[in-house]
Design a protein around this motif. Structure first.
Motif, PDB file in Angstrom:
ATOM      1  N   SER A 152      31.643  16.259 -30.169  1.00 25.88           N
ATOM      2  CA  SER A 152      30.994  17.072 -30.900  1.00 25.88           C
ATOM      3  C   SER A 152      30.880  16.461 -32.394  1.00 25.88           C
ATOM      4  N   GLU A 153      30.172  16.835 -33.350  1.00 27.77           N
ATOM      5  CA  GLU A 153      29.947  16.575 -34.623  1.00 27.77           C
ATOM      6  C   GLU A 153      31.035  16.544 -35.441  1.00 27.77           C
ATOM      7  N   GLU A 154      31.780  17.543 -35.245  1.00 28.96           N
ATOM      8  CA  GLU A 154      33.162  17.484 -36.055  1.00 28.96           C
ATOM      9  C   GLU A 154      34.121  16.608 -35.676  1.00 28.96           C
ATOM     10  N   GLN A 155      34.169  16.243 -34.152  1.00 30.01           N
ATOM     11  CA  GLN A 155      34.829  14.936 -33.768  1.00 30.01           C
ATOM     12  C   GLN A 155      34.557  13.811 -34.283  1.00 30.01           C
ATOM     13  N   MET A 156      33.311  13.731 -34.432  1.00 26.02           N
ATOM     14  CA  MET A 156      32.884  12.409 -34.867  1.00 26.02           C
ATOM     15  C   MET A 156      33.187  11.921 -36.090  1.00 26.02           C
ATOM     16  N   ASN A 157      33.086  13.020 -36.977  1.00 19.44           N
ATOM     17  CA  ASN A 157      33.277  13.148 -38.490  1.00 19.44           C
ATOM     18  C   ASN A 157      34.835  13.024 -38.811  1.00 19.44           C
ATOM     19  N   ARG A 158      35.613  13.219 -37.607  1.00 22.42           N
ATOM     20  CA  ARG A 158      37.062  12.931 -38.052  1.00 22.42           C
ATOM     21  C   ARG A 158      37.598  11.524 -37.835  1.00 22.42           C
ATOM     22  N   ILE A 159      36.604  10.742 -37.187  1.00 22.08           N
ATOM     23  CA  ILE A 159      36.986   9.388 -37.140  1.00 22.08           C
ATOM     24  C   ILE A 159      37.111   8.601 -38.403  1.00 22.08           C
ATOM     25  N   THR A 160      38.389   8.039 -38.555  1.00 19.55           N
ATOM     26  CA  THR A 160      38.656   7.056 -39.808  1.00 19.55           C
ATOM     27  C   THR A 160      39.179   5.697 -39.418  1.00 19.55           C
ATOM     28  N   VAL A 161      39.116   5.013 -40.520  1.00 16.23           N
ATOM     29  CA  VAL A 161      39.520   3.668 -40.269  1.00 16.23           C
ATOM     30  C   VAL A 161      40.965   3.548 -40.117  1.00 16.23           C
ATOM     31  N   ALA A 162      41.681   3.057 -39.143  1.00 16.66           N
ATOM     32  CA  ALA A 162      43.104   2.751 -38.931  1.00 16.66           C
ATOM     33  C   ALA A 162      43.397   1.564 -38.655  1.00 16.66           C
ATOM     34  N   ALA A 197      16.902   8.368 -33.219  1.00 20.62           N
ATOM     35  CA  ALA A 197      17.551   7.398 -32.394  1.00 20.62           C
ATOM     36  C   ALA A 197      16.624   7.195 -30.874  1.00 20.62           C
ATOM     37  N   PRO A 198      16.596   6.165 -30.312  1.00 19.68           N
ATOM     38  CA  PRO A 198      15.953   5.727 -29.194  1.00 19.68           C
ATOM     39  C   PRO A 198      16.323   7.054 -27.810  1.00 19.68           C
ATOM     40  N   GLU A 199      15.288   6.998 -27.218  1.00 15.34           N
ATOM     41  CA  GLU A 199      15.622   7.887 -26.077  1.00 15.34           C
ATOM     42  C   GLU A 199      16.405   7.493 -25.108  1.00 15.34           C
ATOM     43  N   ILE A 200      16.906   6.224 -25.046  1.00 15.12           N
ATOM     44  CA  ILE A 200      17.858   5.749 -24.387  1.00 15.12           C
ATOM     45  C   ILE A 200      19.215   6.222 -24.623  1.00 15.12           C
ATOM     46  N   ALA A 201      19.370   6.184 -26.098  1.00 15.84           N
ATOM     47  CA  ALA A 201      20.540   6.722 -26.643  1.00 15.84           C
ATOM     48  C   ALA A 201      20.860   8.345 -26.223  1.00 15.84           C
ATOM     49  N   VAL A 202      19.657   8.961 -26.685  1.00 11.29           N
ATOM     50  CA  VAL A 202      19.474  10.502 -26.401  1.00 11.29           C
ATOM     51  C   VAL A 202      20.099  11.019 -24.925  1.00 11.29           C
ATOM     52  N   GLN A 203      19.475  10.207 -24.106  1.00 14.10           N
ATOM     53  CA  GLN A 203      19.996  10.377 -22.646  1.00 14.10           C
ATOM     54  C   GLN A 203      21.614  10.122 -22.647  1.00 14.10           C
ATOM     55  N   TYR A 204      21.858   8.945 -22.879  1.00 17.14           N
ATOM     56  CA  TYR A 204      23.312   8.476 -22.673  1.00 17.14           C
ATOM     57  C   TYR A 204      24.401   9.385 -23.476  1.00 17.14           C
ATOM     58  N   PRO A 224      22.334  16.246 -28.961  1.00 15.97           N
ATOM     59  CA  PRO A 224      21.720  17.567 -29.074  1.00 15.97           C
ATOM     60  C   PRO A 224      20.619  17.641 -29.938  1.00 15.97           C
ATOM     61  N   GLU A 225      19.633  18.711 -29.747  1.00 16.33           N
ATOM     62  CA  GLU A 225      18.505  18.816 -30.900  1.00 16.33           C
ATOM     63  C   GLU A 225      19.218  18.928 -32.249  1.00 16.33           C
ATOM     64  N   GLY A 226      18.570  18.200 -33.157  1.00 21.29           N
ATOM     65  CA  GLY A 226      18.933  18.128 -34.594  1.00 21.29           C
ATOM     66  C   GLY A 226      19.978  17.309 -34.953  1.00 21.29           C
ATOM     67  N   GLN A 227      20.453  16.432 -33.983  1.00 23.58           N
ATOM     68  CA  GLN A 227      21.234  15.320 -34.005  1.00 23.58           C
ATOM     69  C   GLN A 227      21.245  14.133 -33.457  1.00 23.58           C
ATOM     70  N   ARG A 228      19.814  13.823 -33.821  1.00 31.44           N
ATOM     71  CA  ARG A 228      19.174  12.487 -33.094  1.00 31.44           C
ATOM     72  C   ARG A 228      18.629  11.520 -34.182  1.00 31.44           C
ATOM     73  N   LYS A 229      19.094  11.545 -35.188  1.00 26.91           N
ATOM     74  CA  LYS A 229      18.949  10.592 -36.301  1.00 26.91           C
ATOM     75  C   LYS A 229      19.726   9.238 -35.959  1.00 26.91           C
ATOM     76  N   MET A 230      19.267   8.417 -37.020  1.00 26.28           N
ATOM     77  CA  MET A 230      20.004   7.039 -37.128  1.00 26.28           C
ATOM     78  C   MET A 230      21.446   7.341 -37.541  1.00 26.28           C
ATOM     79  N   ASP A 281      23.234   9.895 -36.975  1.00 26.59           N
ATOM     80  CA  ASP A 281      23.991  10.363 -35.816  1.00 26.59           C
ATOM     81  C   ASP A 281      24.152   9.326 -34.502  1.00 26.59           C
ATOM     82  N   LEU A 282      23.395   8.488 -34.389  1.00 27.81           N
ATOM     83  CA  LEU A 282      23.567   7.540 -33.558  1.00 27.81           C
ATOM     84  C   LEU A 282      24.619   6.520 -34.029  1.00 27.81           C
ATOM     85  N   LEU A 283      24.908   6.060 -35.254  1.00 33.19           N
ATOM     86  CA  LEU A 283      25.792   5.394 -35.938  1.00 33.19           C
ATOM     87  C   LEU A 283      27.237   6.140 -35.487  1.00 33.19           C
ATOM     88  N   LEU A 284      27.235   7.449 -35.752  1.00 36.08           N
ATOM     89  CA  LEU A 284      28.522   8.197 -35.631  1.00 36.08           C
ATOM     90  C   LEU A 284      29.029   8.149 -34.085  1.00 36.08           C
TER      91      LEU A 284
END
Length: 351
Positions: A87-97, A271-278, A282-288, A290-293
């Motif tokens: 989920s977007e919330e989970q990915m945004n919680r990732i921090t440097v550790a 984001a490339p289609e291969i990333a969208v599938q892998y 979700p729709e609305g979260q397919r930008k660069m 989002d890919l880096l997240l």
């Protein structure tokens, strides 16, 4: 369903006028041998062009044989490893550790990572600014420089899991004993890192120089890690844990650069289609961004997994990420990032 089918990437050579060789050899290495997609050049098309290009390859070298000529009736293939949904919330919680080194083995692993990080910074032209010097030109990273670093990083990152899984597989055959679930997790990690590389190859195609760099790095790293894993699997897993800490740091800095408007060509890039599938994006979260997240979340998971494996008895303990527990109501390690630990990774936390 994960598929390796995708449309052919857009390839365009980068004019020499787009380069800024202000750092000598390492700067030249960082920008040589990488053909970026047309969208990455949006900010440089107005610059004066020349007749010489970065890559001297006469034609695209990356080819996808799918569906293969001998099986035209095949539409796509399924992978044995379906990626968990983040989920977007989970990915945004990732921090440097960072896990503190606690004994000589940890210091060997940490020291090796620091040496490797220095070499990778030199090869890819990356220089981390000291506090207060973030705005100096020599520390600025462009979309092309980040892509060079990503491609080189992911081409090396897929080695440890494959080597570890292979050696544990051979050990299981040789000793005629169960492996307690380690092999699949290690091979899945290698597969995940390869998917990172395949995704970036949809955005930039390496030229001959980058290919030679990857070939050399893979040859040295594979054989070195092979010997090291035979000697001490524990140190190797700790090494990968520290290496993934650096990967999380790298992607975090790239995300911050993107959010601060320093990478304008990526702000609206999809984001490339291969990333969208892998990643089942979700729709609305397919930008660069989002890919880096997504990729950063994967690296954070590898960080957790390898630090955890490094704390276990390598020949006896079961893999906690493949085990079923007697009390499912208690939190246990999983393939997702819902229980991802940012610190500690102690043996008693997972067994």
């Amino acid at each position: 369903m994960n598929s390796i089918t995708a449309t052919a990437p857009i390839r365009a050579a980068i004019p020499m006028s787009c380069l800024h060789f202000s750092g000598g050899y390492s700067r030249a290495v960082a920008t040589t041998g990488l053909r970026c997609s047309g969208s990455l050049l949006a900010t440089t098309r107005q610059q004066k062009t020349t007749k010489r290009f970065i890559s001297n390859t006469p034609q695209p070298k990356i080819k996808e044989y799918f569906p293969p000529p001998t099986a035209p009736h095949v539409k796509e293939v399924e992978t044995a490893w379906v990626h968990p949904v983040y989920s977007e919330e989970q990915m945004n919680r990732i921090t440097v550790a960072h896990r503190d080194a606690k004994d000589w083995a940890d210091w060997v692993a940490l020291g090796s990572v620091r040496v490797l990080r220095w070499g990778m910074d030199l090869v890819t032209g990356y220089r981390h600014p000291a506090p207060g010097k973030e705005h100096e030109a020599k520390f600025q990273m462009t979309e092309q420089k980040w892509m060079t670093r990503f491609v080189f990083l992911e081409s090396v990152a897929g080695v440890p899991g494959m080597v570890g899984g292979m050696l544990r597989h051979l050990r299981s055959l040789r000793r005629m004993k169960r492996d307690n679930g380690w092999i699949e997790t290690l091979l899945e990690e290698a597969y995940n890192e390869r998917m990172h590389l395949l995704t970036f190859l949809k955005l930039a195609e390496p030229g001959w120089f980058m290919r030679l760099m990857v070939l050399g790095a893979q040859g040295v790293f594979f054989n070195g890690f092979f010997i090291a894993y035979l000697l001490s699997p524990r140190i190797c897993h700790r090494f990968v844990g520290y290496l993934e800490e650096e990967a999380v740091l790298t992607y975090t800095r790239a995300i911050k650069d993107l959010e601060r408007g320093k990478l304008p060509a990526w702000e609206t890039k999809g984001a490339p289609e291969i990333a969208v599938q892998y990643w089942q994006m979700p729709e609305g979260q397919r930008k660069m961004r989002d890919l880096l997240l997504y990729i950063r979340a994967d690296e954070a998971k590898h960080r957790e997994v390898n630090h955890t494996l490094g704390n276990l008895n390598q020949g006896v303990d079961p893999n906690p990420y493949a085990a079923k527990y007697k009390d499912p109501t208690k939190p246990h390690p999983s393939k997702g990032i819902d229980h991802l630990k940012e610190k500690g990774w102690e043996r008693e936390d997972v067994i």
